[in-house]
Design a protein around this motif. Structure first.
Motif, short mmCIF file in Angstrom:
data_model
loop_
_atom_site.label_atom_id
_atom_site.label_comp_id
_atom_site.label_asym_id
_atom_site.label_seq_id
_atom_site.Cartn_x
_atom_site.Cartn_y
_atom_site.Cartn_z
N ILE A 76 1.20 2.55 2.52
CA ILE A 76 1.94 1.28 1.83
C ILE A 76 1.87 0.29 2.97
CG2 ILE A 76 4.24 0.55 1.47
CD1 ILE A 76 4.97 3.37 0.22
N ASN A 77 1.77 0.61 4.23
CA ASN A 77 1.56 -0.29 5.57
C ASN A 77 0.30 -0.92 5.51
OD1 ASN A 77 4.51 -0.22 6.00
ND2 ASN A 77 3.96 1.50 7.44
N SER A 78 -0.75 -0.26 4.83
CA SER A 78 -2.16 -0.99 4.85
C SER A 78 -2.64 -1.14 3.60
CB SER A 78 -2.87 0.33 5.74
OG SER A 78 -4.10 -0.37 5.89
N CYS A 79 -3.03 -0.28 2.97
CA CYS A 79 -3.56 -0.65 1.78
C CYS A 79 -2.89 -1.59 0.61
CB CYS A 79 -4.14 0.69 0.80
SG CYS A 79 -4.88 1.74 1.92
N VAL A 80 -1.46 -0.98 0.60
CA VAL A 80 -0.67 -1.92 -0.53
C VAL A 80 -0.49 -3.14 0.00
CG1 VAL A 80 1.56 -1.85 -1.83
CG2 VAL A 80 0.23 0.29 -1.40
N VAL A 81 -0.02 -3.17 1.39
CA VAL A 81 0.23 -4.50 2.00
C VAL A 81 -0.89 -5.57 1.92
CG1 VAL A 81 0.67 -5.81 4.14
CG2 VAL A 81 2.04 -3.83 3.45
N ASN A 82 -2.27 -5.00 2.10
CA ASN A 82 -3.15 -5.81 2.14
C ASN A 82 -3.59 -6.14 0.61
OD1 ASN A 82 -3.73 -5.43 4.83
ND2 ASN A 82 -5.20 -4.02 4.55
N ALA A 83 -3.43 -5.32 -0.27
CA ALA A 83 -3.58 -5.81 -1.78
C ALA A 83 -2.69 -6.72 -2.40
CB ALA A 83 -3.54 -4.42 -2.70
N ALA A 84 -1.52 -6.41 -1.76
CA ALA A 84 -0.28 -7.71 -1.88
C ALA A 84 -0.60 -8.99 -1.72
CB ALA A 84 1.05 -7.05 -1.56
N VAL A 85 -1.17 -9.14 -0.32
CA VAL A 85 -1.51 -10.25 0.13
C VAL A 85 -2.84 -10.92 -0.53
CG1 VAL A 85 -2.54 -11.41 2.46
CG2 VAL A 85 -0.57 -9.75 2.45
N ALA A 86 -3.79 -9.73 -0.94
CA ALA A 86 -4.67 -10.33 -1.71
C ALA A 86 -4.52 -10.99 -2.94
CB ALA A 86 -5.87 -9.49 -1.64
N GLY A 87 -3.40 -10.45 -3.64
CA GLY A 87 -3.18 -10.64 -4.92
C GLY A 87 -4.03 -10.12 -6.09
N GLY A 88 -3.73 -10.47 -7.48
CA GLY A 88 -4.65 -10.10 -8.40
C GLY A 88 -4.33 -8.89 -8.97
N PRO A 89 -5.37 -8.32 -9.63
CA PRO A 89 -5.24 -6.91 -10.37
C PRO A 89 -4.97 -5.99 -9.16
CG PRO A 89 -7.10 -7.73 -10.83
CD PRO A 89 -6.46 -8.94 -10.10
N GLU A 90 -5.72 -5.86 -8.10
CA GLU A 90 -5.55 -4.83 -7.24
C GLU A 90 -4.27 -4.89 -6.52
OE1 GLU A 90 -7.90 -3.52 -2.93
OE2 GLU A 90 -8.41 -5.68 -3.74
N LYS A 91 -3.49 -5.82 -6.39
CA LYS A 91 -2.22 -5.40 -6.15
C LYS A 91 -1.39 -4.53 -7.09
CE LYS A 91 0.81 -8.58 -7.32
NZ LYS A 91 2.08 -9.30 -7.67
N ASP A 92 -1.31 -4.95 -8.11
CA ASP A 92 -0.88 -4.29 -9.44
C ASP A 92 -1.39 -2.66 -9.28
OD1 ASP A 92 0.71 -6.28 -10.00
OD2 ASP A 92 -0.60 -6.89 -11.63
N GLU A 93 -2.53 -2.60 -9.01
CA GLU A 93 -3.10 -1.05 -9.11
C GLU A 93 -2.66 -0.20 -7.87
OE1 GLU A 93 -7.46 0.76 -8.08
OE2 GLU A 93 -7.37 -1.15 -9.01
N LYS A 94 -2.73 -1.02 -6.58
CA LYS A 94 -2.14 -0.36 -5.43
C LYS A 94 -0.67 0.04 -5.46
CE LYS A 94 -6.04 -0.07 -3.23
NZ LYS A 94 -6.68 1.10 -3.41
#
Length: 108
Positions: A76-94
């Motif tokens: 959560i602190n790494s992969c999910v946060v990074n995806a949330a910052v990047a946005g897009g479909p990867e955010k929802d996937e993570k």
């Protein structure tokens, strides 16, 4: 000398995993759990008392849960946060991956 990270199925470099900085600690804990599993096998082979075996199973279960919670927190602190910052479909996937993992841990 440069070290090249390998990629997994999703194309993410392994060096980018949230647990990377604590990898050796996780490996130590997992090796200890592996030793506990061998100890449980010996207890059954040696016909030890049921309650003693169950006590050790409980200890091993708690150790595995601690590893799982640590990995989840790192994810959560790494992969999910990074995806949330990047946005897009990867955010929802993570986010879905993390919530699915939480659901599996709660059911176990």
């Amino acid at each position: 000398m440069t070290e090249q990270a390998s990629s997994n199925q999703s194309g993410i470099d392994e060096a980018d995993y949230g647990y990377s900085s604590a990898k050796e600690d996780y490996l130590k804990r997992l090796r200890r759990i592996e030793g506990q599993a061998r100890g449980l096998q010996r207890m059954v082979e040696d016909d030890k008392y049921c309650i003693d075996i169950l006590t050790q199973v409980s200890a091993m279960t708690k150790a595995l849960q601690a590893v799982a919670l640590g990995l989840l927190e790192d994810h959560i602190n790494s992969c999910v946060v990074n995806a949330a910052v990047a946005g897009g479909p990867e955010k929802d996937e993570k986010i879905k991956e993390a919530t699915d993992a939480i659901a599996r841990l709660v059911r176990s």
